[in-house]
Scaffold this motif. Sequence first.
Motif, PDB file in Angstrom:
ATOM      1  N   CYS A   4      28.209 -33.000 -33.139  1.00 53.27           N
ATOM      2  CA  CYS A   4      27.364 -33.448 -34.286  1.00 53.27           C
ATOM      3  C   CYS A   4      28.160 -33.600 -35.485  1.00 53.27           C
ATOM      4  CB  CYS A   4      26.366 -32.336 -34.622  1.00 53.27           C
ATOM      5  SG  CYS A   4      25.215 -31.970 -33.181  1.00 53.27           S
ATOM      6  N   ASN A  39      19.755 -36.704 -31.772  1.00 57.93           N
ATOM      7  CA  ASN A  39      20.349 -35.490 -31.025  1.00 57.93           C
ATOM      8  C   ASN A  39      20.334 -35.605 -29.617  1.00 57.93           C
ATOM      9  OD1 ASN A  39      17.791 -34.444 -30.339  1.00 57.93           O
ATOM     10  ND2 ASN A  39      17.971 -32.635 -31.507  1.00 57.93           N
ATOM     11  N   ASN A  92      19.944 -26.278 -30.151  1.00 58.29           N
ATOM     12  CA  ASN A  92      20.484 -26.384 -31.384  1.00 58.29           C
ATOM     13  C   ASN A  92      19.738 -25.863 -32.527  1.00 58.29           C
ATOM     14  OD1 ASN A  92      22.342 -28.275 -30.250  1.00 58.29           O
ATOM     15  ND2 ASN A  92      21.109 -30.124 -30.680  1.00 58.29           N
ATOM     16  N   GLY A 109      14.951 -36.976 -30.963  1.00 59.62           N
ATOM     17  CA  GLY A 109      15.442 -36.084 -31.941  1.00 59.62           C
ATOM     18  C   GLY A 109      14.952 -36.164 -33.448  1.00 59.62           C
ATOM     19  N   GLN A 133      25.030 -33.256 -29.427  1.00 63.24           N
ATOM     20  CA  GLN A 133      24.259 -34.280 -29.237  1.00 63.24           C
ATOM     21  C   GLN A 133      24.387 -34.572 -27.875  1.00 63.24           C
ATOM     22  OE1 GLN A 133      26.423 -36.957 -31.975  1.00 63.24           O
ATOM     23  NE2 GLN A 133      24.181 -37.342 -32.991  1.00 63.24           N
ATOM     24  N   MET A 146      23.041 -43.565 -32.114  1.00 64.52           N
ATOM     25  CA  MET A 146      22.689 -42.123 -32.220  1.00 64.52           C
ATOM     26  C   MET A 146      23.039 -41.640 -33.803  1.00 64.52           C
ATOM     27  SD  MET A 146      23.043 -40.459 -28.510  1.00 64.52           S
ATOM     28  CE  MET A 146      22.357 -38.902 -29.126  1.00 64.52           C
TER      29      MET A 146
END
Length: 194
Positions: free
Chosen positions: A194, A110, A56, A156, A66, A104
């Motif tokens: 994302c 992520n 990423n 993340g 993700q 999340m």
Amino acid sequence: RRELLHMTVRALRDVPGAWSQDRGDGLLTVIPPVVPTAHVIALLHKQLPVALDRHNNTDRASTRFQLRIAINVGPVTSDTIGVSGEAIIIAARLLDAPVFKTAMTTIGANFGIIASPFVYETVIKHSLNPIDLASYSQVQVDVKEFATPAWMKLFGMPVSTWYSTPPTVSDSFGAPLTSCGAAANAASSRQGSC
């Protein structure tokens, strides 16, 4: 999808007999029953967050993603078409849990892992690493006609952020969520955007 497969294969390269199958919007990974579940979970904790962060942070924005993983253990049957079993169905329900997806998104993680009650009670709960254990939160999963408690861990954010002051969100039941197969271990992965 290709990068998700490569990450998974690399993370589990030392697990004999592990194989993954593309399910369109994710992967189904089956681990032979002779491999300890604790070993697989340790590899997932160590390998996948780093690989996902590297991808990423170095790839173009349109390929970033993700990653949600559900872990369950139980009998899996294979035939000429593929694999099936209740363990796989439960992993898929855990993966689709709205509380998991919402946490999340809200926290900005992520990478996340959600584990079945059996996996939590027999493996994760007995972790020798108190940080690993403390960073799992119990949630209620309600998907279709399936309902069960489960435990999730989100990755993340910078470690210092959640280690010193865990961020929280509330699930639909008001409980705080802390971020932070004969028988095979069935692990299902699905990527989101994302």
